[in-house]
Write an enzyme that holds these catalytic residues in place. Structure first.
Site, PDB file in Angstrom:
ATOM      1  N   LYS A 170      30.406  43.214  48.696  1.00  0.00           N
ATOM      2  CA  LYS A 170      29.762  43.787  47.510  1.00  0.00           C
ATOM      3  C   LYS A 170      30.098  42.848  46.359  1.00  0.00           C
ATOM      4  CE  LYS A 170      28.615  46.302  44.062  1.00  0.00           C
ATOM      5  NZ  LYS A 170      28.679  45.050  43.253  1.00  0.00           N
ATOM      6  N   GLU A 227      43.452  42.956  43.702  1.00  0.00           N
ATOM      7  CA  GLU A 227      43.762  41.816  42.816  1.00  0.00           C
ATOM      8  C   GLU A 227      43.157  42.154  41.472  1.00  0.00           C
ATOM      9  OE1 GLU A 227      45.572  39.348  43.730  1.00  0.00           O
ATOM     10  OE2 GLU A 227      45.493  39.371  45.912  1.00  0.00           O
ATOM     11  N   GLU A 235      43.746  43.147  28.277  1.00  0.00           N
ATOM     12  CA  GLU A 235      43.087  41.936  28.792  1.00  0.00           C
ATOM     13  C   GLU A 235      41.764  41.744  28.054  1.00  0.00           C
ATOM     14  OE1 GLU A 235      41.313  42.097  32.746  1.00  0.00           O
ATOM     15  OE2 GLU A 235      42.251  40.170  33.192  1.00  0.00           O
TER      16      GLU A 235
HETATM   17  P1  NAD Z   1      34.967  45.193  37.762  1.00  0.00           P
HETATM   18  O1  NAD Z   1      36.168  45.966  38.159  1.00  0.00           O
HETATM   19  O2  NAD Z   1      34.048  45.790  36.765  1.00  0.00           O
HETATM   20  O3  NAD Z   1      34.054  44.877  39.024  1.00  0.00           O
HETATM   21  C1  NAD Z   1      34.569  44.216  40.164  1.00  0.00           C
HETATM   22  C2  NAD Z   1      33.728  44.599  41.363  1.00  0.00           C
HETATM   23  O4  NAD Z   1      33.896  45.990  41.620  1.00  0.00           O
HETATM   24  C3  NAD Z   1      32.227  44.386  41.181  1.00  0.00           C
HETATM   25  O5  NAD Z   1      31.641  43.973  42.387  1.00  0.00           O
HETATM   26  C4  NAD Z   1      31.747  45.763  40.805  1.00  0.00           C
HETATM   27  O6  NAD Z   1      30.365  45.957  41.087  1.00  0.00           O
HETATM   28  C5  NAD Z   1      32.624  46.625  41.694  1.00  0.00           C
HETATM   29  N1  NAD Z   1      32.803  48.020  41.238  1.00  0.00           N
HETATM   30  C6  NAD Z   1      32.623  48.526  39.999  1.00  0.00           C
HETATM   31  N2  NAD Z   1      32.854  49.863  40.003  1.00  0.00           N
HETATM   32  C7  NAD Z   1      33.199  50.196  41.272  1.00  0.00           C
HETATM   33  C8  NAD Z   1      33.564  51.423  41.909  1.00  0.00           C
HETATM   34  N3  NAD Z   1      33.612  52.581  41.246  1.00  0.00           N
HETATM   35  N4  NAD Z   1      33.881  51.397  43.221  1.00  0.00           N
HETATM   36  C9  NAD Z   1      33.859  50.232  43.911  1.00  0.00           C
HETATM   37  N5  NAD Z   1      33.490  49.034  43.361  1.00  0.00           N
HETATM   38  C10 NAD Z   1      33.172  49.021  42.062  1.00  0.00           C
HETATM   39  O7  NAD Z   1      35.482  43.771  37.288  1.00  0.00           O
HETATM   40  P2  NAD Z   1      34.629  42.543  36.699  1.00  0.00           P
HETATM   41  O8  NAD Z   1      34.285  42.864  35.274  1.00  0.00           O
HETATM   42  O9  NAD Z   1      33.537  42.183  37.644  1.00  0.00           O
HETATM   43  O10 NAD Z   1      35.700  41.373  36.775  1.00  0.00           O
HETATM   44  C11 NAD Z   1      36.638  41.134  35.772  1.00  0.00           C
HETATM   45  C12 NAD Z   1      37.992  41.688  36.165  1.00  0.00           C
HETATM   46  O11 NAD Z   1      38.407  41.138  37.404  1.00  0.00           O
HETATM   47  C13 NAD Z   1      39.077  41.303  35.185  1.00  0.00           C
HETATM   48  O12 NAD Z   1      39.883  42.414  34.892  1.00  0.00           O
HETATM   49  C14 NAD Z   1      39.892  40.252  35.924  1.00  0.00           C
HETATM   50  O13 NAD Z   1      41.217  40.136  35.513  1.00  0.00           O
HETATM   51  C15 NAD Z   1      39.759  40.725  37.331  1.00  0.00           C
HETATM   52  N6  NAD Z   1      40.023  39.621  38.257  1.00  0.00           N
HETATM   53  C16 NAD Z   1      41.209  39.627  38.970  1.00  0.00           C
HETATM   54  C17 NAD Z   1      41.520  38.566  39.826  1.00  0.00           C
HETATM   55  C18 NAD Z   1      42.808  38.540  40.608  1.00  0.00           C
HETATM   56  O14 NAD Z   1      42.879  37.815  41.596  1.00  0.00           O
HETATM   57  N7  NAD Z   1      43.839  39.282  40.213  1.00  0.00           N
HETATM   58  C19 NAD Z   1      40.618  37.514  39.965  1.00  0.00           C
HETATM   59  C20 NAD Z   1      39.436  37.538  39.244  1.00  0.00           C
HETATM   60  C21 NAD Z   1      39.148  38.611  38.397  1.00  0.00           C
END
Ligand code: NAD
Length: 496
Positions: free
Chosen positions: A176, A251, A386
């Site tokens: 996804k 992560e 963040e």
């Molecule tokens: P997000 O949490 O909004 O989305 C991440 C993924 O989860 C997307 O594919 C999204 O469609 C999906 N998602 C959203 N709601 C969901 C739900 N209720 N159930 C299951 N899946 C769902 O994050 P983002 O805005 O896409 O990415 C930015 C964030 O990712 C930042 O907080 C960043 O720090 C984090 N990040 C962490 C790492 C790491 O390795 N620690 C690496 C890259 C990014």
């Protein structure tokens, strides 16, 4: 395929239109559509999971010998390398990162498949010391269907870090990707198929996470979720996982401190701090977004850092000299701007940036300049939350004790950096910092061979590393009876 056509998505081994709404992946540098596709629907989630389950049961993938699975993973790595430039250009358009960065991400994805191919064919199972008339063993089994949920900031590299070990472990994977960056995951599925992976083992579900990611996580046939994204979403997934007694790896976000001690090599520290926060326009979980500088050095260091940050080349991601591209979307840039306004309202001062650039491409895309805020306390909101953009908060510190208390005072604990010429001092500090990764005299360097993950609100579990494959396998103990006589307890004698 022309821009007007709708891209098919990969569901259970079939390429077809998604059942959800039509939407475009847009180039953040111009806002123009790059490709149109239909999001997946809930019926597509069901079809992808059922198809993955059937492929897991009947394709023979799980039963293949590790070196046979490895051969397919090596081919995937090879095809990523063959198509590297095309993939890097596509990722630049899907996500807006500068081309040099997307080339590095594509290379890293190929390296990840190669690494897990090697890990797969060299993974050892153990014969454990026997404590009876038996031989005891510890072996690993595939789990079944695994969900890989990824964010928008590093497409293909994020997916590879989940798909490669999951396939190496003999599983099927449903990806996804983030709604706004779906294109690279689809390319990866195509490559897996071209490399000879049995159909149905990889599906891709573009679209809304709150709908599709949620349904995928809850699905009873999904046996593990590997998630990278925001902490709020990660906690939501953890709750669902708790109800299913399903293992997850999470992560999540970060607010990582980078620390410049008074004996730091300033050339190295300036370059490292700049790279740590402003590369990827700060859209990196491990961005070094809280800078702590020894007070005696503070003004001298900040003057050099600010001058160097002002020289960073913000602009066209297609230009090889560009260091920072646009932010991912108008909405995300607005969120970064709100944080900067909040920092000022909290009493902060702008040392650099803080205003949208204008003219030419800047008027079309979602550009935001390197921005440095100072005059704030570590407890304030912009120092604790963040921002996920090119915004650095700089704080002087007086003693190492005071520094340590502030650096560790965060809900997040993903990464940290230390700049010092004194290795013993850096070692002592590095051991006391609470973070999944500590870089000493370097920053934001990665190796697929080194485990990665966060503490506290930055996540659970570790990705990467040779044993990263075990996240996608269940451990099983086997006992082989070696008794010459029946078990004594029953009183049955041999031959009777
Ligand atoms: P997000 O949490 O909004 O989305 C991440 C993924 O989860 C997307 O594919 C999204 O469609 C999906 N998602 C959203 N709601 C969901 C739900 N209720 N159930 C299951 N899946 C769902 O994050 P983002 O805005 O896409 O990415 C930015 C964030 O990712 C930042 O907080 C960043 O720090 C984090 N990040 C962490 C790492 C790491 O390795 N620690 C690496 C890259 C990014």
């Amino acid at each position: 395929m022309t821009l007007e056509q709708t891209l098919p998505i990969c569901i259970a081994g079939t390429w077809r239109l998604g059942g959800g709404e039509r939407y475009a992946s847009c180039y953040p540098a111009t806002g123009e559509p790059v490709a149109w596709l239909n999001a997946a629907s809930l019926e597509d989630v069901e079809a992808a999971v059922q198809g993955a389950h059937l492929a897991f049961l009947h394709s023979g993938w799980a039963q293949r010998k590790p070196h046979e699975r490895a051969a397919v993973l090596y081919r995937i790595a090879g095809l990523i390398r063959e198509r590297a430039e095309e993939l890097a250009q596509l990722q630049r358009q899907d996500n807006g990162k500068p081309i040099n960065e997307t080339r590095a991400l594509v290379a890293s994805a190929a390296g990840t498949f190669q690494f897990f191919a090697a890990a797969c064919e060299t993974l050892e199972e153990t014969i454990t010391p026997s404590r009876g008339d038996f031989v005891s063993m510890s072996v690993y089994e595939p789990m079944g269907v695994v969900a890989a949920i990824t964010p928008w900031n590093s497409p293909i590299a994020s997916e590879a870090q989940k798909v490669a070990p999951a396939l190496a472990g003999g599983n099927a994977v449903v990806i996804k990707p983030a709604e706004i960056t779906p294109l690279l995951a689809l390319q990866l599925a195509r490559i897996c198929e071209d490399a000879g992976l049995p159909k149905g083992l990889v599906s891709v579900l573009p679209g809304k996470g709150s709908l599709l990611g949620d349904a995928l996580t809850r699905h009873p046939l999904v046996k593990r979720v590997s998630f990278t994204g925001g902490t709020r979403t990660g906690k939501h997934i953890a709750h669902i996982a708790a109800d299913k007694m399903m293992p997850v790896s999470l992560e999540l976000g970060g607010k990582s401190p980078t620390i410049v001690l008074d004996d730091a090599d300033l050339d190295h520290a300036v370059a490292g701090v700049l790279y740590g926060i402003f590369s990827s326009s700060g859209e990196a979980c491990i961005a070094g977004s809280r800078l702590f500088v020894a007070r005696a050095l503070y003004e001298r260091f900040m003057a050099r850092l600010t001058a160097a940050a002002a020289q960073l080349r913000l602009g066209d991601p297609a230009d090889e000299r560009t260091q920072m591209g646009p932010l991912i979307s108008a909405g995300h840039r607005a969120s970064v701007e709100r944080y900067v306004a909040l920092g000022l309202a909290e009493g902060g001062r702008l040392r650099l940036g803080g205003e949208r650039p204008s003219g030419g491409l800047y008027d079309q895309g979602y550009f935001y300049p390197p921005t440095i805020l100072e005059g704030l306390g570590n407890h304030q909101q912009v120092c604790q939350e963040e921002i996920f953009g090119p915004v650095l908060v700089a704080l002087p510190f007086d003693s190492e004790e005071d520094l340590l208390a502030q650096a560790n005072d965060s809900l997040y604990a993903l990464a940290a950096g230390i700049w010092s010429r004194d290795y013993k001092r850096a070692w002592a500090l590095g051991r006391k910092l609470q973070a999944g990764t500590v870089w000493i005299n370097t920053y934001k360097q990665f190796s697929i061979s080194t485990p990665f993950g966060g503490w506290r609100d930055s996540g659970l579990g570790r990705e990467k590393g040779r044993l990263g494959i075990l996240q996608y396998m269940e451990q099983k103990s086997l006992y082989w009876g070696m008794n010459q006589q029946p078990l004594a307890w029953a009183g049955v004698e041999a031959g009777q």
